[in-house]
Motif scaffolding. Structure first.
Motif, PDB file in Angstrom:
ATOM      1  N   SER A 542       0.839  -1.286   0.014  1.00 43.91           N
ATOM      2  CA  SER A 542      -0.056  -0.200  -0.049  1.00 43.91           C
ATOM      3  C   SER A 542       0.794   1.356   0.003  1.00 43.91           C
ATOM      4  O   SER A 542       1.988   1.302   0.619  1.00 43.91           O
ATOM      5  N   GLY A 543       0.377   2.167  -0.566  1.00 43.95           N
ATOM      6  CA  GLY A 543       1.077   3.634  -0.703  1.00 43.95           C
ATOM      7  C   GLY A 543       0.976   4.467   0.281  1.00 43.95           C
ATOM      8  O   GLY A 543       1.254   5.544   0.720  1.00 43.95           O
ATOM      9  N   ALA A 544      -0.012   3.736   1.579  1.00 42.60           N
ATOM     10  CA  ALA A 544      -0.354   4.657   2.531  1.00 42.60           C
ATOM     11  C   ALA A 544       0.674   4.817   3.679  1.00 42.60           C
ATOM     12  O   ALA A 544       0.321   5.729   4.518  1.00 42.60           O
ATOM     13  N   ARG A 545       1.219   3.960   3.878  1.00 37.20           N
ATOM     14  CA  ARG A 545       2.303   3.823   5.118  1.00 37.20           C
ATOM     15  C   ARG A 545       3.768   3.627   4.420  1.00 37.20           C
ATOM     16  O   ARG A 545       3.958   3.114   3.416  1.00 37.20           O
ATOM     17  N   GLU A 546       4.717   4.139   5.186  1.00 38.60           N
ATOM     18  CA  GLU A 546       5.974   3.716   4.956  1.00 38.60           C
ATOM     19  C   GLU A 546       6.565   2.403   4.858  1.00 38.60           C
ATOM     20  O   GLU A 546       6.094   1.848   5.992  1.00 38.60           O
ATOM     21  N   PRO A 547       7.066   1.877   3.956  1.00 43.82           N
ATOM     22  CA  PRO A 547       7.525   0.377   4.174  1.00 43.82           C
ATOM     23  C   PRO A 547       8.190   0.405   5.381  1.00 43.82           C
ATOM     24  O   PRO A 547       9.000   1.055   5.565  1.00 43.82           O
ATOM     25  N   ARG A 548       8.186  -1.149   5.778  1.00 41.13           N
ATOM     26  CA  ARG A 548       8.948  -1.450   7.003  1.00 41.13           C
ATOM     27  C   ARG A 548      10.185  -1.617   6.782  1.00 41.13           C
ATOM     28  O   ARG A 548      10.668  -1.890   5.496  1.00 41.13           O
ATOM     29  N   ARG A 549      11.329  -1.701   7.587  1.00 40.38           N
ATOM     30  CA  ARG A 549      12.635  -1.734   7.278  1.00 40.38           C
ATOM     31  C   ARG A 549      12.871  -2.833   7.995  1.00 40.38           C
ATOM     32  O   ARG A 549      12.987  -2.772   9.346  1.00 40.38           O
ATOM     33  N   ARG A 550      13.956  -3.660   7.493  1.00 38.62           N
ATOM     34  CA  ARG A 550      14.671  -4.689   8.307  1.00 38.62           C
ATOM     35  C   ARG A 550      16.059  -4.593   8.212  1.00 38.62           C
ATOM     36  O   ARG A 550      16.701  -4.179   7.016  1.00 38.62           O
ATOM     37  N   THR A 551      16.792  -4.659   9.179  1.00 43.85           N
ATOM     38  CA  THR A 551      18.233  -4.722   8.947  1.00 43.85           C
ATOM     39  C   THR A 551      18.784  -5.888   8.308  1.00 43.85           C
ATOM     40  O   THR A 551      18.153  -6.937   8.003  1.00 43.85           O
ATOM     41  N   ALA A 552      20.116  -5.686   8.046  1.00 49.26           N
ATOM     42  CA  ALA A 552      20.594  -6.948   7.287  1.00 49.26           C
ATOM     43  C   ALA A 552      20.731  -8.058   8.031  1.00 49.26           C
ATOM     44  O   ALA A 552      20.486  -9.326   7.732  1.00 49.26           O
ATOM     45  N   ALA A 553      20.951  -7.783   9.523  1.00 48.39           N
ATOM     46  CA  ALA A 553      21.010  -9.025  10.259  1.00 48.39           C
ATOM     47  C   ALA A 553      19.673  -9.748  10.355  1.00 48.39           C
ATOM     48  O   ALA A 553      19.616 -11.114  10.665  1.00 48.39           O
ATOM     49  N   GLN A 554      18.411  -9.139  10.507  1.00 48.39           N
ATOM     50  CA  GLN A 554      17.378  -9.610  10.458  1.00 48.39           C
ATOM     51  C   GLN A 554      16.859 -10.453   9.065  1.00 48.39           C
ATOM     52  O   GLN A 554      16.327 -11.436   8.957  1.00 48.39           O
ATOM     53  N   LEU A 555      17.636  -9.689   7.968  1.00 42.08           N
ATOM     54  CA  LEU A 555      17.488 -10.391   6.529  1.00 42.08           C
ATOM     55  C   LEU A 555      17.941 -11.636   6.569  1.00 42.08           C
ATOM     56  O   LEU A 555      17.634 -12.734   5.926  1.00 42.08           O
ATOM     57  N   GLU A 556      19.123 -11.499   7.277  1.00 41.08           N
ATOM     58  CA  GLU A 556      19.963 -12.967   7.149  1.00 41.08           C
ATOM     59  C   GLU A 556      19.460 -14.187   8.027  1.00 41.08           C
ATOM     60  O   GLU A 556      19.465 -15.155   7.481  1.00 41.08           O
ATOM     61  N   ALA A 557      18.730 -13.581   9.178  1.00 45.08           N
ATOM     62  CA  ALA A 557      17.906 -14.708   9.977  1.00 45.08           C
ATOM     63  C   ALA A 557      16.716 -15.281   9.261  1.00 45.08           C
ATOM     64  O   ALA A 557      16.457 -16.458   9.448  1.00 45.08           O
ATOM     65  N   LEU A 558      16.026 -14.420   8.473  1.00 37.65           N
ATOM     66  CA  LEU A 558      15.026 -14.765   7.487  1.00 37.65           C
ATOM     67  C   LEU A 558      15.562 -16.012   6.434  1.00 37.65           C
ATOM     68  O   LEU A 558      14.995 -16.847   6.130  1.00 37.65           O
ATOM     69  N   GLU A 559      16.804 -15.287   6.004  1.00 36.73           N
ATOM     70  CA  GLU A 559      17.329 -16.207   4.741  1.00 36.73           C
ATOM     71  C   GLU A 559      17.680 -17.736   5.339  1.00 36.73           C
ATOM     72  O   GLU A 559      17.390 -18.728   4.768  1.00 36.73           O
ATOM     73  N   GLN A 560      18.428 -17.641   6.857  1.00 33.17           N
ATOM     74  CA  GLN A 560      18.536 -19.144   7.287  1.00 33.17           C
ATOM     75  C   GLN A 560      17.527 -19.816   7.620  1.00 33.17           C
ATOM     76  O   GLN A 560      17.192 -21.119   7.529  1.00 33.17           O
ATOM     77  N   LEU A 561      16.324 -19.137   7.904  1.00 35.82           N
ATOM     78  CA  LEU A 561      15.018 -19.902   8.281  1.00 35.82           C
ATOM     79  C   LEU A 561      14.446 -20.571   6.981  1.00 35.82           C
ATOM     80  O   LEU A 561      13.923 -21.621   7.205  1.00 35.82           O
ATOM     81  N   ALA A 562      14.490 -19.894   5.814  1.00 35.33           N
ATOM     82  CA  ALA A 562      13.945 -20.591   4.449  1.00 35.33           C
ATOM     83  C   ALA A 562      14.895 -21.677   4.292  1.00 35.33           C
ATOM     84  O   ALA A 562      14.161 -22.607   4.064  1.00 35.33           O
ATOM     85  N   ASP A 563      16.068 -21.622   4.352  1.00 34.73           N
ATOM     86  CA  ASP A 563      17.162 -22.765   4.135  1.00 34.73           C
ATOM     87  C   ASP A 563      16.718 -23.810   5.178  1.00 34.73           C
ATOM     88  O   ASP A 563      16.638 -24.928   4.739  1.00 34.73           O
ATOM     89  N   ARG A 564      16.540 -23.433   6.370  1.00 35.25           N
ATOM     90  CA  ARG A 564      16.170 -24.546   7.489  1.00 35.25           C
ATOM     91  C   ARG A 564      14.971 -25.313   7.047  1.00 35.25           C
ATOM     92  O   ARG A 564      15.051 -26.520   7.022  1.00 35.25           O
ATOM     93  N   VAL A 565      13.932 -24.572   6.790  1.00 29.85           N
ATOM     94  CA  VAL A 565      12.687 -25.531   6.553  1.00 29.85           C
ATOM     95  C   VAL A 565      13.061 -26.186   5.116  1.00 29.85           C
ATOM     96  O   VAL A 565      12.394 -27.020   4.957  1.00 29.85           O
ATOM     97  N   HIS A 566      13.755 -25.694   4.094  1.00 27.54           N
ATOM     98  CA  HIS A 566      13.717 -26.342   2.802  1.00 27.54           C
ATOM     99  C   HIS A 566      14.281 -27.409   3.024  1.00 27.54           C
ATOM    100  O   HIS A 566      14.104 -28.459   2.412  1.00 27.54           O
ATOM    101  N   THR A 567      15.401 -27.485   3.862  1.00 30.09           N
ATOM    102  CA  THR A 567      16.076 -28.856   4.116  1.00 30.09           C
ATOM    103  C   THR A 567      15.389 -29.582   4.887  1.00 30.09           C
ATOM    104  O   THR A 567      15.457 -31.056   4.443  1.00 30.09           O
ATOM    105  N   ALA A 568      14.611 -29.323   6.044  1.00 27.03           N
ATOM    106  CA  ALA A 568      13.764 -30.138   6.822  1.00 27.03           C
ATOM    107  C   ALA A 568      12.736 -30.711   5.767  1.00 27.03           C
ATOM    108  O   ALA A 568      12.501 -31.807   6.042  1.00 27.03           O
TER     109      ALA A 568
END
Length: 641
Positions: A542-568
């Motif tokens: 939506s153009g109504a609110r500023e996009p949320r921002r995630r730090t590089a560390a948060q993005l890395e944690a989500l990348e690792q989450l996706a890899d764990r789920v895919h492997t499992a």
């Protein structure tokens, strides 16, 4: 209500690595480190607040598809990628938690699922009071006002309140310096910010020009408007953009025009779960588009439509065609008002702004040559000859005698009083005066008696006072003396923001549009200064609110989450569906009926599962009072008890 965890986990298990990464980036998870497998991710995604965020910006067709996946095959891929559809027996199934959230949300809006099934017909026609071809009138006014606000911010940073909005006092100061309505000041800075021309410094509660501010001010009228238009159009996405496209596709009588006002009116019916705050923000966005000249009575003007379609060269050509040409000059009146009949070249506009104060900004503007503006210009190093040459070059009416007198008189007076800090018994501040007669005037002026000015003949011819230098500068300004601060670090810092007490005296406090800062912006302050270097904006629907921002560390944690789920999902021994059923029972601490087959014999056990490790189920058989361990490969069925 039956849980949809197993069905969603099955859908997650079928995703490839890239789909999983997109899913976890699109859906916020509370504790990514705790998610190890499809069941864990499904549990996180089925939290009520996560579902509400995911469905809030879906249109009515998507909501219907979530309630009845079998009847909306074309919409299922995108909804599956959002983790809102489950998988069972090889087909897509609705998730009970998602359907419940939709029903509850519609109930709050006074609607139900049946109301979403009404087919949308042609949109009603709407009368437009103004010709969309007149867009340039408001566009040029907005560009001019934004330019004045940016010049004011270059002269003095704008104060923000704790929420990050323009403070009332800050808006008032800018309004007084630019002649703009105080209510328009925040709107102008909003447009400047969206175009990347200003940046907020949250820890100091200040708004300052960005590194591109000078480049924008040096650009022509078309380039300035295109930059502002781009800033607003970038916020037209998600629900607002979808509704806007619908106004073109379903326009009355085949009219292909984009109607932003009608699009905003469509949002509650098209996106029934859209939060109220976003509806309000969308309406504000439509109003801002009108103010910037992108729309006329809500209809997108041709240059704005071309920009929206990505046809920038054609948009520039259309804007150049519609906008009036550059004015041949200005009209300087004997009352020192300056009539600007149209746009000026950027260099001429800047030269004139340095010597005047704005009174009215529009397609035709009114400026005024004030004592304060000219004095500020002289103090910044503009000479009398340069000021006179500017007026001679731009004025179509020559230089009237009152202006000639003002320039000459101020050239003699400005710089004749210099205030500096002093360390000694004579006082805290030293006032150097170029003419003895002027020094005697200061000593006997009643408006300055509270300074307790005095001479110290044994030192020099200067005047001294025990008050601080910044207080002395403010008092001299109030008494209409043009005093300059000596270049000492402490005094420069004290006077950088101007003197509030002298701002209304007409003596020139440095806050007017003519007081353009000559120094460069701090290199540490850039377009991304308030955001940490390792932050990445998320795509918002939506153009109504500023996009949320995630730090590089948060993005890395989500990348690792996706890899764990895919492997499992691909390392589960035996039948993955059985394993997920067992894992779900372990999480919910409930018994299951397990059917196992070995050596041609089939047996059933009612077990409370404890763990699945190395391809074996460890469980408690409470009826027999023993703990059993079964190979997953022997299990042929798992059912809830």
């Amino acid at each position: 209500m039956m849980s949809g965890t197993l069905a969603l986990a099955s859908a997650i298990a079928e995703m490839d690595r890239s789909e999983l990464r997109a899913l976890v980036l699109a859906r916020l998870t509370q504790a990514p480190a705790s998610v190890q497998d499809p069941i864990g991710l499904a549990t996180e995604l089925l939290r009520a607040e996560s579902i509400q965020r995911a469905i809030a910006r879906l249109d009515s067709d998507d909501l219907l598809a979530l309630a009845s996946p079998a009847s909306a095959a074309s919409r299922l891929p995108s909804l599956r990628n959002l983790g809102l559809v489950g998988l069972a027996d090889g087909g897509a199934v609705a998730l009970p938690e998602v359907v419940a959230a939709i029903t509850e949300g519609l109930g709050r809006a006074g609607r139900d699922l049946d109301s979403l099934r009404t087919r949308r017909g042609p949109l009603p026609g709407r009368s437009v009071a103004r010709d969309p071809g007149t867009w340039y009138d408001t566009a040029l006014t907005a560009v001019g006002q934004c330019a004045e606000c940016l010049r004011a911010a270059l002269a003095q940073p704008v104060r923000l309140n704790r929420s990050g909005a323009i403070a009332v006092a800050g808006a008032r100061i800018v309004a007084e310096a630019t002649g703009i309505d105080p209510e328009r000041v925040p709107e102008a800075f909003s447009a400047l910010g969206a175009a990347g021309l200003t940046v907020k410094i949250p820890d100091q509660q200040l708004l300052v020009p960005s590194a591109t501010a000078h480049e924008w001010l040096n650009a022509g009228r078309v380039e300035r408007w295109v930059a502002l238009a781009h800033g607003l159009l970038q916020r037209l996405h998600g629900p607002v953009m979808a509704a806007l496209e619908e106004t073109s596709a379903r326009g009355a009588a085949g009219d292909p025009a984009f109607d932003l006002r009608l699009a905003v009116e469509l949002l509650p019916s098209r996106f029934p779960l859209l939060p109220e705050e976003e509806l309000t923000a969308a309406a504000a966005l439509e109003a801002e588009a009108e103010t910037l000249g992108l729309t006329v009575d809500g209809m997108l003007a041709e240059p704005a439509r071309l920009l929206l379609e990505g046809r920038e060269p054609e948009a520039r050509a259309a804007a150049e065609r519609d906008m009036p040409g550059l004015a041949p000059g200005v009209y300087v009146q004997p009352d020192l008002s300056v009539i600007v009949p149209g746009p000026l070249a950027p260099a001429d506009e800047a030269a004139l702004a340095a010597l005047t104060s704005p009174e009215h900004i529009g397609i035709a503007s009114t400026l005024r040559v004030t004592e304060g503006a000219v004095a500020d210009a002289f103090e910044r190093g503009i000479s009398l000859d340069e000021a006179r040459a500017t007026f001679e070059r731009l004025s179509l009416t020559g230089i009237p005698q009152p202006l000639e007198y003002l320039l000459g008189n101020l050239a003699e007076r400005v710089g004749s009083i210099v205030v500096s800090e002093h360390h000694g018994e004579a006082g805290r501040t030293r006032i150097a005066v170029s003419r003895p007669a002027l020094a005697q005037t200061l000593l006997v002026d009643r408006a300055l008696q509270h300074l307790q000015l005095h001479l110290v003949p044994e030192l020099d011819d200067a005047i001294y006072t025990r008050l601080r230098a910044d207080h002395v500068l403010a008092a001299l300004a109030d008494a209409r003396y043009h005093a300059s601060a000596a270049l000492s670090p402490a005094l420069s810092a004290a006077t950088a923001g101007g003197s509030e007490s002298g701002s209304g005296s007409g003596s020139g406090s440095g806050t007017g549009s003519g007081a353009v800062a000559t120094g460069s912006i701090d290199p540490a302050v850039s377009d991304t200064a308030p955001v940490a270097a390792d932050t990445i904006p998320l795509t918002s629907l939506s153009g109504a609110r500023e996009p949320r921002r995630r730090t590089a560390a948060q993005l890395e944690a989500l990348e690792q989450l996706a890899d764990r789920v895919h492997t499992a999902a691909r390392s589960e021994p035996g039948t993955g569906d059985f394993t997920r059923r067992i894992e779900l029972a372990i999480r919910e601490r409930r018994p299951i009926l397990v059917t196992a087959e070995a050596a041609g014999q089939t047996r059933e056990f009612t077990l409370l599962p404890l763990s699945v490790t190395a391809g074996r189920l460890r469980a408690s058989d409470q009826a027999a009072g023993v703990e059993r361990t079964l190979p997953i490969g022997m299990i042929t069925a798992v059912e809830a008890v």
